[in-house]
Design an enzyme around this catalytic site. Structure first.
Site, PDB file in Angstrom:
ATOM      1  CB  CYS A   8      -2.626   3.726  -3.762  1.00 31.95           C
ATOM      2  SG  CYS A   8      -3.864   2.537  -4.343  1.00 31.95           S
ATOM      3  CG  HIS A  40      -2.026  -0.963   1.189  1.00 30.81           C
ATOM      4  ND1 HIS A  40      -3.026  -0.906   0.238  1.00 30.81           N
ATOM      5  CD2 HIS A  40      -2.326  -2.028   1.988  1.00 30.81           C
ATOM      6  CE1 HIS A  40      -3.890  -1.887   0.447  1.00 30.81           C
ATOM      7  NE2 HIS A  40      -3.490  -2.586   1.495  1.00 30.81           N
TER       8      HIS A  40
END
Length: 277
Positions: A163, A120
């Site tokens: 992301c 992430h």
């Protein structure tokens, strides 16, 4: 500034004083004019893959499908003769120690270094360990020329699948080949680094739980097809094209439906990079 000289704090360097011998080296500057990185060392180098799937940090979901990316990366870079090392579910401290240890190895017989981070991420160059965020610049700083001498002048490639924010790209119907300017990126000043991101800053990156991420799967596909034929930046342009034109999200949630993605390349390479001598 006049074309006759370059003004610097220390002294003035006149173009007429720079001598070229055999078209290969400037005697006064000591700068090699070779246009390709040397890739015929005894070893291609290390490809370190850090794959974080499960997290203890609040709010971070399991990254289903990341094992598909890991398998594709292992196969692709093994075929390119890299020493592929897989590390899974590392905390921030473990990631830091892992990268620091890699930077302290003797890379003198290796052509390059590759690090892949699957995790992430957040806007501001943050990548997540299983227990929280860590600054990407801290990790890449271990490989600066003044910190990792045996990789100085060699390509150091960081591939980040994460992301970079929460913005969504809805795409647009284009009638021509016109291009919009990309936002300026803050980049390190150290040469011979190449950063490959799945999106520009601020955007959401797409990953399929069954087939892996759009970016990593496209990168591996294009490397498998063209690594023995094209210069790396040309391959990456094809990766961008594949992600931009062949993928679109399909979700029941209308806010996530029919969204697009475009990878981002931040390049400080000083020579052309081929994965063959």
């Amino acid at each position: 500034m006049e074309n006759s000289e370059i003004s610097v704090d220390a002294k003035s360097i006149k173009y007429s004083e720079i001598k070229i011998i055999h078209g290969s080296k400037s005697v006064d500057s000591g700068i090699s004019l070779d246009i390709r990185y040397k890739m015929d060392y005894p070893e291609m180098g290390v490809c370190l893959v850090i794959n974080n799937e499960k997290f203890t940090y609040n709010g971070l979901s399991t990254r289903n499908g990341t094992e598909i990316d890991e398998a594709s990366l292992q196969e692709t870079f093994t075929n390119l003769k890299y020493d592929v090392r897989i590390k899974r579910n590392l905390t921030c401290d473990e990631i830091k120690k892992c990268l620091l240890s890699a930077s302290q190895e003797d890379h003198s017989k290796r052509s390059s270094f590759i690090c892949v981070l699957l995790s992430h991420g957040e806007e501001g160059e943050l990548i997540f360990g299983t227990d929280g965020p860590i600054d990407l610049k801290l990790l890449t700083g271990f490989f600066r020329g003044d910190c990792c001498r045996s990789l100085a002048g060699k390509p150091k490639i960081f591939i980040i699948q994460a992301c970079r924010g929460t913005k969504l790209d809805s795409g647009i119907q284009a009638d021509s080949g016109s291009e919009e300017d990309l936002a300026c990126l803050e980049i390190p000043v150290e040469p011979d680094f190449l950063y490959l991101y799945p999106t520009p800053p601020g955007y959401y990156s797409w990953r399929n739980s069954k087939y892996g991420s759009w970016f990593i799967q496209s990168l591996c596909s294009m490397l498998n097809l063209y690594a023995d034929k094209l210069e790396f930046m040309h391959i990456l342009t094809r990766v961008n094209n594949k992600v931009a034109t062949e993928y679109e999200s399909k979700c029941k949630d209308i806010t996530l439906h029919e969204k697009k993605q475009i990878p981002s390349i931040v390049c400080m390479l000083t020579k052309e990079l081929y994965f063959y001598p």
